[in-house]
Design a protein around this motif. Structure first.
Motif, PDB file in Angstrom:
ATOM      1  N   GLU A  81      42.005 -48.562  32.499  1.00 48.70           N
ATOM      2  CA  GLU A  81      42.650 -47.243  32.515  1.00 48.70           C
ATOM      3  C   GLU A  81      41.701 -46.196  33.086  1.00 48.70           C
ATOM      4  OE1 GLU A  81      43.925 -47.131  28.422  1.00 48.70           O
ATOM      5  OE2 GLU A  81      45.305 -48.811  28.822  1.00 48.70           O
ATOM      6  N   ARG A  82      40.404 -46.304  32.748  1.00 49.94           N
ATOM      7  CA  ARG A  82      39.399 -45.380  33.308  1.00 49.94           C
ATOM      8  C   ARG A  82      39.274 -45.537  34.819  1.00 49.94           C
ATOM      9  NH1 ARG A  82      35.501 -46.564  29.297  1.00 49.94           N
ATOM     10  NH2 ARG A  82      34.153 -47.514  30.856  1.00 49.94           N
ATOM     11  N   HIS A  83      39.623 -46.736  35.324  1.00 47.95           N
ATOM     12  CA  HIS A  83      39.563 -46.998  36.763  1.00 47.95           C
ATOM     13  C   HIS A  83      40.928 -46.833  37.436  1.00 47.95           C
ATOM     14  CE1 HIS A  83      35.613 -48.503  35.643  1.00 47.95           C
ATOM     15  NE2 HIS A  83      35.298 -48.447  36.911  1.00 47.95           N
ATOM     16  N   GLY A  84      41.842 -46.162  36.770  1.00 47.95           N
ATOM     17  CA  GLY A  84      43.104 -45.781  37.404  1.00 47.95           C
ATOM     18  C   GLY A  84      44.225 -46.795  37.309  1.00 47.95           C
ATOM     19  N   VAL A  85      44.051 -47.850  36.467  1.00 48.58           N
ATOM     20  CA  VAL A  85      45.123 -48.826  36.266  1.00 48.58           C
ATOM     21  C   VAL A  85      45.939 -48.360  35.059  1.00 48.58           C
ATOM     22  CG1 VAL A  85      45.678 -51.225  35.735  1.00 48.58           C
ATOM     23  CG2 VAL A  85      43.744 -50.687  37.239  1.00 48.58           C
ATOM     24  N   GLU A  86      47.201 -48.013  35.304  1.00 49.58           N
ATOM     25  CA  GLU A  86      47.990 -47.376  34.244  1.00 49.58           C
ATOM     26  C   GLU A  86      48.828 -48.352  33.431  1.00 49.58           C
ATOM     27  OE1 GLU A  86      50.127 -44.471  36.478  1.00 49.58           O
ATOM     28  OE2 GLU A  86      48.349 -43.218  36.776  1.00 49.58           O
ATOM     29  N   ASN A  87      49.207 -49.464  34.064  1.00 47.22           N
ATOM     30  CA  ASN A  87      50.153 -50.382  33.432  1.00 47.22           C
ATOM     31  C   ASN A  87      49.397 -51.536  32.773  1.00 47.22           C
ATOM     32  OD1 ASN A  87      52.593 -51.522  32.737  1.00 47.22           O
ATOM     33  ND2 ASN A  87      53.046 -52.297  34.798  1.00 47.22           N
ATOM     34  N   THR A  88      49.006 -51.331  31.515  1.00 44.74           N
ATOM     35  CA  THR A  88      48.224 -52.363  30.833  1.00 44.74           C
ATOM     36  C   THR A  88      48.880 -52.737  29.501  1.00 44.74           C
ATOM     37  OG1 THR A  88      46.842 -50.797  29.617  1.00 44.74           O
ATOM     38  CG2 THR A  88      46.049 -51.478  31.795  1.00 44.74           C
ATOM     39  N   HIS A  89      48.563 -53.941  29.039  1.00 42.80           N
ATOM     40  CA  HIS A  89      48.991 -54.381  27.714  1.00 42.80           C
ATOM     41  C   HIS A  89      47.780 -54.969  27.006  1.00 42.80           C
ATOM     42  CE1 HIS A  89      51.900 -55.926  24.685  1.00 42.80           C
ATOM     43  NE2 HIS A  89      50.879 -56.735  24.459  1.00 42.80           N
ATOM     44  N   ALA A  90      47.304 -54.280  25.978  1.00 48.79           N
ATOM     45  CA  ALA A  90      46.099 -54.707  25.265  1.00 48.79           C
ATOM     46  C   ALA A  90      46.441 -55.717  24.176  1.00 48.79           C
ATOM     47  CB  ALA A  90      45.413 -53.495  24.646  1.00 48.79           C
ATOM     48  N   MET A  91      45.601 -56.751  24.087  1.00 52.00           N
ATOM     49  CA  MET A  91      45.747 -57.761  23.030  1.00 52.00           C
ATOM     50  C   MET A  91      44.377 -58.010  22.422  1.00 52.00           C
ATOM     51  SD  MET A  91      48.365 -60.508  24.802  1.00 52.00           S
ATOM     52  CE  MET A  91      48.667 -61.347  23.233  1.00 52.00           C
ATOM     53  N   ASN A  92      44.335 -58.868  21.431  1.00 41.94           N
ATOM     54  CA  ASN A  92      43.046 -59.334  20.940  1.00 41.94           C
ATOM     55  C   ASN A  92      43.201 -60.734  20.374  1.00 41.94           C
ATOM     56  OD1 ASN A  92      40.230 -59.209  20.420  1.00 41.94           O
ATOM     57  ND2 ASN A  92      40.391 -57.003  20.089  1.00 41.94           N
ATOM     58  N   ILE A  93      42.080 -61.350  20.073  1.00 43.30           N
ATOM     59  CA  ILE A  93      42.072 -62.787  19.758  1.00 43.30           C
ATOM     60  C   ILE A  93      42.907 -63.102  18.522  1.00 43.30           C
ATOM     61  CG2 ILE A  93      40.559 -64.650  18.966  1.00 43.30           C
ATOM     62  CD1 ILE A  93      38.510 -63.526  21.005  1.00 43.30           C
ATOM     63  N   GLY A  94      43.738 -64.120  18.674  1.00 41.01           N
ATOM     64  CA  GLY A  94      44.613 -64.547  17.586  1.00 41.01           C
ATOM     65  C   GLY A  94      46.001 -63.953  17.677  1.00 41.01           C
ATOM     66  N   GLY A  95      46.145 -62.892  18.488  1.00 42.92           N
ATOM     67  CA  GLY A  95      47.433 -62.228  18.617  1.00 42.92           C
ATOM     68  C   GLY A  95      48.290 -62.851  19.707  1.00 42.92           C
ATOM     69  N   ALA A  96      49.602 -62.847  19.469  1.00 44.93           N
ATOM     70  CA  ALA A  96      50.556 -63.323  20.469  1.00 44.93           C
ATOM     71  C   ALA A  96      51.561 -62.212  20.746  1.00 44.93           C
ATOM     72  CB  ALA A  96      51.272 -64.573  19.979  1.00 44.93           C
ATOM     73  N   HIS A  97      52.125 -62.223  21.947  1.00 44.38           N
ATOM     74  CA  HIS A  97      53.162 -61.250  22.279  1.00 44.38           C
ATOM     75  C   HIS A  97      54.179 -61.914  23.186  1.00 44.38           C
ATOM     76  CE1 HIS A  97      54.914 -57.271  22.811  1.00 44.38           C
ATOM     77  NE2 HIS A  97      55.064 -57.577  24.093  1.00 44.38           N
ATOM     78  N   ARG A  98      55.438 -61.641  22.934  1.00 45.21           N
ATOM     79  CA  ARG A  98      56.501 -62.191  23.758  1.00 45.21           C
ATOM     80  C   ARG A  98      56.815 -61.221  24.896  1.00 45.21           C
ATOM     81  NH1 ARG A  98      61.990 -65.065  21.666  1.00 45.21           N
ATOM     82  NH2 ARG A  98      62.847 -65.455  23.726  1.00 45.21           N
TER      83      ARG A  98
END
Ligand code: NI
Ligand code: MN
Length: 227
Positions: A81-98
């Motif tokens: 995001e600091r480098h101008g990428v706006e479309n991100t989805h943050a995760m972390n270890i052990g987490g799942a997302h559909r």
């Protein structure tokens, strides 16, 4: 159309599934193995396992050009995001997302993750992808760990494992990883890109065939595996 996994060189892969294009660890312009450039890819989603240059290399440029969603750990997403990428989805270890293309679970990796400019890259990871045609496991850059047995309980169709040694598992530990994960097929990566990670991949595939039930598949850059 079935799900297709294409090796682009070193640790970079493209997956076509559910009408979407996923790009894993985009490192193309400075990648000695790559046959295509960062300007040639048109992903809908980019997944990053960790912050090292040979994994995030072209991510910012590709994400800015295409608007692709970037899935990575929360620390790398903040950096993007600091480098101008706006479309991100943050995760972390052990987490799942559909997501609309399938489910992503962020898995453990024993490695490090500093970003190219020295910024903190959080913990490195792998990805377990449950897609419409099967389950794909990207170990990411990692050493061998016994929790691979638990990851294997997902029923892995294709496992993508580093075998290059020095920075990650070498051939012997990757063979052990196949025994723990019990995938249907295994695709080696992260080898023969530079001298410190040169290995005899044919010898490794013979060992995998002799000692496990998995089918080893060596892909050259541009070659695919279909699920
Ligand atoms: Ni790395
Ligand atoms: Mn690496």
């Amino acid at each position: 159309m079935s799900t297709r996994l294409t090796f682009l060189g070193h640790a970079t892969f493209e997956i076509e599934t559910a009408g979407k294009r996923l790009l894993l660890d985009p490192f193309l312009d400075d990648n000695p193995q790559a046959k295509i450039r960062a300007a040639d890819v048109q992903p809908d989603v980019v997944l990053l396992t960790h912050g090292h240059f040979d994994h995030v290399g072209d991510c910012v440029a590709i994400a800015k050009r295409t608007g692709a969603l970037v899935v990575a750990n929360a620390d790398i997403c903040t950096w993007l995001e600091r480098h101008g990428v706006e479309n991100t989805h943050a995760m972390n270890i052990g987490g799942a997302h559909r997501f609309d293309f399938g489910t992503v679970k962020m898995t453990l990796a024993h490695h490090s993750s500093m970003l190219p400019d020295g910024a903190y890259g959080g913990n490195p990871s792998g990805f377990l992808l449950t897609l419409e045609d099967g389950v794909v496991y990207f170990a990411g850059d990692t050493g061998l760990f016994s929790d691979m047995t638990l990851i294997g309980e997902a029923g892995i169709d294709v496992a993508v494992l580093p075998i290059g040694d020095n920075f990650t598992m070498g051939p012997d530990d990757a063979l052990q990883a196949v025994k723990l994960l019990q995938p249907g097929r295994v695709v080696p990566n992260h080898y023969n890109t530079w001298p410190p990670i040169e290995v005899d991949v044919q010898a490794w595939t013979e060992q995998v065939r002799a000692e496990t039930a998995a089918e080893p598949i060596v892909t050259l850059p541009g070659e695919s595996v279909t699920l």
